[in-house]
Design a protein around this motif. Structure first.
Motif, short mmCIF file in Angstrom:
data_model
loop_
_atom_site.label_atom_id
_atom_site.label_comp_id
_atom_site.label_asym_id
_atom_site.label_seq_id
_atom_site.Cartn_x
_atom_site.Cartn_y
_atom_site.Cartn_z
N ARG A 112 -2.72 5.12 2.81
CA ARG A 112 -3.88 5.82 2.24
C ARG A 112 -5.20 5.28 2.80
N SER A 113 -5.26 4.00 3.05
CA SER A 113 -6.52 3.42 3.55
C SER A 113 -6.83 3.85 4.98
N SER A 114 -5.83 4.39 5.70
CA SER A 114 -6.03 4.81 7.09
C SER A 114 -6.17 6.32 7.23
N ARG A 115 -6.18 7.04 6.12
CA ARG A 115 -6.18 8.51 6.19
C ARG A 115 -7.33 9.04 7.04
N GLU B 287 0.83 -1.21 0.00
CA GLU B 287 0.00 0.00 0.00
C GLU B 287 0.86 1.25 0.00
#
Length: 110
Positions: A78-81, A3
């Motif tokens: 990015r998935s945890s932004r 990621e």
């Protein structure tokens, strides 16, 4: 494919930096490979003047304030932004913390 990591930059009063970092780390920031709680920060002077309608945690409405702050940089997947930004806003002592997210380019565009 791994990621993509972006960079979160925020500014924190020196005495609050550890608490804010703990919150963003718990939400997924600061991991690079097998390392966790990775951050870079430097001390400088922050300045602001709270305007009418502000409810400042530090300072007085209408008066310019200067104080020691850290500029902090951490990686974020990015998935945890969304989760990391929610943690930042929840843990940060300022009514309106200054921050920005820098989207990084792919290390190998091919």
């Amino acid at each position: 494919m791994t990621e993509r990591l972006d960079v979160l930059v925020f500014y924190s009063p020196v005495e609050s930096t550890e608490d804010v970092l703990a919150a963003v780390f718990a939400a997924g920031a600061g991991a690079i490979g097998s390392y966790t709680e990775c951050a870079w920060f430097v001390e400088g002077t922050g300045q602001f003047r709270p305007g009418l309608g502000a409810n400042p945690a530090i300072g007085t409405v209408g008066e310019r304030e200067r104080l020691p702050e850290h500029r902090v940089e951490v990686t974020i997947p990015r998935s945890s932004r969304r989760a990391v930004l929610a943690a930042l806003l929840s843990a940060h002592p300022y009514e309106e913390p200054a921050f920005h997210v820098i989207e990084t380019a792919a290390p190998d565009p091919d």
